[in-house]
Design a protein around this motif. Structure first.
Motif, PDB file in Angstrom:
ATOM      1  N   GLU A 166      43.180  31.135  28.196  1.00 43.02           N
ATOM      2  CA  GLU A 166      43.586  29.947  28.959  1.00 43.02           C
ATOM      3  C   GLU A 166      44.353  30.339  30.223  1.00 43.02           C
ATOM      4  O   GLU A 166      44.180  29.727  31.274  1.00 43.02           O
ATOM      5  N   GLU A 167      45.212  31.356  30.123  1.00 42.72           N
ATOM      6  CA  GLU A 167      45.970  31.824  31.286  1.00 42.72           C
ATOM      7  C   GLU A 167      45.024  32.359  32.362  1.00 42.72           C
ATOM      8  O   GLU A 167      45.231  32.117  33.557  1.00 42.72           O
ATOM      9  N   ILE A 168      44.001  33.087  31.949  1.00 44.75           N
ATOM     10  CA  ILE A 168      43.017  33.607  32.906  1.00 44.75           C
ATOM     11  C   ILE A 168      42.353  32.452  33.646  1.00 44.75           C
ATOM     12  O   ILE A 168      42.208  32.483  34.873  1.00 44.75           O
ATOM     13  N   LYS A 169      41.973  31.420  32.916  1.00 47.37           N
ATOM     14  CA  LYS A 169      41.317  30.263  33.538  1.00 47.37           C
ATOM     15  C   LYS A 169      42.225  29.598  34.567  1.00 47.37           C
ATOM     16  O   LYS A 169      41.746  29.122  35.601  1.00 47.37           O
ATOM     17  N   SER A 170      43.526  29.564  34.318  1.00 46.09           N
ATOM     18  CA  SER A 170      44.444  28.884  35.239  1.00 46.09           C
ATOM     19  C   SER A 170      44.994  29.806  36.329  1.00 46.09           C
ATOM     20  O   SER A 170      45.692  29.348  37.227  1.00 46.09           O
ATOM     21  N   SER A 171      44.678  31.101  36.263  1.00 47.92           N
ATOM     22  CA  SER A 171      45.254  32.071  37.204  1.00 47.92           C
ATOM     23  C   SER A 171      44.487  32.198  38.508  1.00 47.92           C
ATOM     24  O   SER A 171      44.947  32.867  39.426  1.00 47.92           O
ATOM     25  N   GLY A 172      43.315  31.594  38.558  1.00 51.47           N
ATOM     26  CA  GLY A 172      42.493  31.766  39.751  1.00 51.47           C
ATOM     27  C   GLY A 172      41.317  32.686  39.520  1.00 51.47           C
ATOM     28  O   GLY A 172      40.429  32.802  40.363  1.00 51.47           O
ATOM     29  N   ILE A 173      41.283  33.353  38.385  1.00 49.59           N
ATOM     30  CA  ILE A 173      40.133  34.181  38.028  1.00 49.59           C
ATOM     31  C   ILE A 173      39.027  33.251  37.532  1.00 49.59           C
ATOM     32  O   ILE A 173      39.277  32.370  36.706  1.00 49.59           O
ATOM     33  N   GLU A 174      37.817  33.435  38.046  1.00 50.90           N
ATOM     34  CA  GLU A 174      36.683  32.672  37.541  1.00 50.90           C
ATOM     35  C   GLU A 174      36.222  33.339  36.248  1.00 50.90           C
ATOM     36  O   GLU A 174      35.826  34.504  36.258  1.00 50.90           O
ATOM     37  N   LEU A 175      36.297  32.634  35.137  1.00 50.12           N
ATOM     38  CA  LEU A 175      35.888  33.173  33.844  1.00 50.12           C
ATOM     39  C   LEU A 175      34.493  32.662  33.519  1.00 50.12           C
ATOM     40  O   LEU A 175      34.278  31.459  33.414  1.00 50.12           O
ATOM     41  N   VAL A 176      33.547  33.601  33.384  1.00 47.58           N
ATOM     42  CA  VAL A 176      32.173  33.262  33.041  1.00 47.58           C
ATOM     43  C   VAL A 176      31.931  33.746  31.611  1.00 47.58           C
ATOM     44  O   VAL A 176      32.022  34.939  31.331  1.00 47.58           O
ATOM     45  N   THR A 177      31.677  32.810  30.706  1.00 44.18           N
ATOM     46  CA  THR A 177      31.440  33.146  29.300  1.00 44.18           C
ATOM     47  C   THR A 177      29.944  33.158  29.007  1.00 44.18           C
ATOM     48  O   THR A 177      29.139  32.621  29.775  1.00 44.18           O
ATOM     49  N   GLY A 178      29.576  33.778  27.895  1.00 45.63           N
ATOM     50  CA  GLY A 178      28.165  33.856  27.510  1.00 45.63           C
ATOM     51  C   GLY A 178      27.342  34.719  28.447  1.00 45.63           C
ATOM     52  O   GLY A 178      26.136  34.535  28.581  1.00 45.63           O
ATOM     53  N   ALA A 179      27.978  35.673  29.095  1.00 44.08           N
ATOM     54  CA  ALA A 179      27.315  36.493  30.118  1.00 44.08           C
ATOM     55  C   ALA A 179      26.940  37.863  29.568  1.00 44.08           C
ATOM     56  O   ALA A 179      27.786  38.559  29.017  1.00 44.08           O
ATOM     57  N   THR A 180      25.696  38.223  29.709  1.00 41.70           N
ATOM     58  CA  THR A 180      25.232  39.565  29.385  1.00 41.70           C
ATOM     59  C   THR A 180      24.565  40.125  30.636  1.00 41.70           C
ATOM     60  O   THR A 180      23.561  39.565  31.094  1.00 41.70           O
ATOM     61  N   PRO A 181      25.101  41.196  31.214  1.00 36.32           N
ATOM     62  CA  PRO A 181      24.516  41.734  32.444  1.00 36.32           C
ATOM     63  C   PRO A 181      23.055  42.129  32.250  1.00 36.32           C
ATOM     64  O   PRO A 181      22.708  42.778  31.259  1.00 36.32           O
ATOM     65  N   GLN A 182      22.239  41.716  33.191  1.00 37.11           N
ATOM     66  CA  GLN A 182      20.810  42.051  33.171  1.00 37.11           C
ATOM     67  C   GLN A 182      20.431  43.007  34.286  1.00 37.11           C
ATOM     68  O   GLN A 182      19.579  43.856  34.123  1.00 37.11           O
ATOM     69  N   GLU A 183      21.080  42.814  35.441  1.00 42.15           N
ATOM     70  CA  GLU A 183      20.743  43.607  36.620  1.00 42.15           C
ATOM     71  C   GLU A 183      21.876  43.502  37.622  1.00 42.15           C
ATOM     72  O   GLU A 183      22.482  42.447  37.772  1.00 42.15           O
ATOM     73  N   ARG A 184      22.168  44.582  38.322  1.00 42.83           N
ATOM     74  CA  ARG A 184      23.163  44.577  39.406  1.00 42.83           C
ATOM     75  C   ARG A 184      22.389  44.698  40.703  1.00 42.83           C
ATOM     76  O   ARG A 184      21.612  45.619  40.887  1.00 42.83           O
ATOM     77  N   VAL A 185      22.578  43.737  41.592  1.00 45.27           N
ATOM     78  CA  VAL A 185      21.873  43.719  42.853  1.00 45.27           C
ATOM     79  C   VAL A 185      22.848  44.078  43.955  1.00 45.27           C
ATOM     80  O   VAL A 185      23.924  43.501  44.056  1.00 45.27           O
ATOM     81  N   GLN A 186      22.461  45.037  44.807  1.00 43.59           N
ATOM     82  CA  GLN A 186      23.292  45.414  45.956  1.00 43.59           C
ATOM     83  C   GLN A 186      23.240  44.284  46.976  1.00 43.59           C
ATOM     84  O   GLN A 186      22.184  43.814  47.325  1.00 43.59           O
ATOM     85  N   MET A 187      24.412  43.831  47.400  1.00 42.19           N
ATOM     86  CA  MET A 187      24.452  42.702  48.351  1.00 42.19           C
ATOM     87  C   MET A 187      24.916  43.164  49.705  1.00 42.19           C
ATOM     88  O   MET A 187      25.554  44.121  49.870  1.00 42.19           O
TER      89      MET A 187
END
Length: 187
Positions: A166-187
């Motif tokens: 809950e503290e993470i959610k209110s701290s300004g960090i965007e918390l993404v749940t249910g995430a499994t990395p599939q690919e990292r794309v260079q931006m």
């Protein structure tokens, strides 16, 4: 880095209110704190080496396997024996195992960054990932924390895990749940 983030949070949030402090916008130099941190680690490592030498501790580096309670074989070769054997295994971050992982850094790479990133995504719900996300966010990096389940530090005390999530959610960090990395794309 943690101390730098903590100091910034105190200056920006805690000291202003009821404690009578009035600070202008505090400035932060990643380069300066990185240089000081690197020098500190170098001094600390030297102190550890000196202490080992002083107490005549034999340091053997390699992959070890116990042959008996008082014997260890290193790198499949020499077998060492002693009444007391200390195995300091050290840890390594787990590879993502996804296409594009060469564009990502691990927690060791964090300490090699020459500049504070403007934006980052930290992957993981464990202690190191949560700490890195908090540090980066506190120092001004727009931070996303991506986790597989719905909470951070799930193997810790339930109340701690719930409250920290809950503290993470209110701290300004965007918390993404249910995430499994599939690919990292260079931006």
């Amino acid at each position: 880095m943690f101390c730098a983030a903590s100091i910034k949070e105190v200056l920006e949030h805690d000291a202003k209110g009821d404690y009578g402090f009035d600070f202008s916008e505090p400035s932060f130099s990643w380069a300066r704190v990185k240089k000081a941190r690197d020098a500190y680690v170098k001094r600390l490592n030297g102190a550890y080496e000196n202490t080992l030498e002083k107490f005549k501790v034999t340091k053997i580096q390699g992959s070890a396997k116990f042959k008996s309670p008082k014997e260890v074989q290193v790198d499949g070769g020499h077998v060492y024996s002693a009444d007391r054997i200390l195995v300091a295994c050290g840890g390594r971050p787990k590879s993502l195992g996804i296409p594009g992982e060469e564009f990502a850094i691990d927690s060791d790479g964090f300490f090699l960054l020459e500049n504070l990133p403007k934006r980052c995504c930290v992957i993981g719900a464990g202690y190191i990932a949560v700490e890195m996300a908090g540090i980066l966010n506190s120092l001004g990096c727009e931070t996303t924390l991506a986790i597989r389940k719905d909470k951070v530090l799930r193997t810790f005390d339930q109340t701690l895990s719930d409250n920290l999530t809950e503290e993470i959610k209110s701290s300004g960090i965007e918390l993404v749940t249910g995430a499994t990395p599939q690919e990292r794309v260079q931006m």
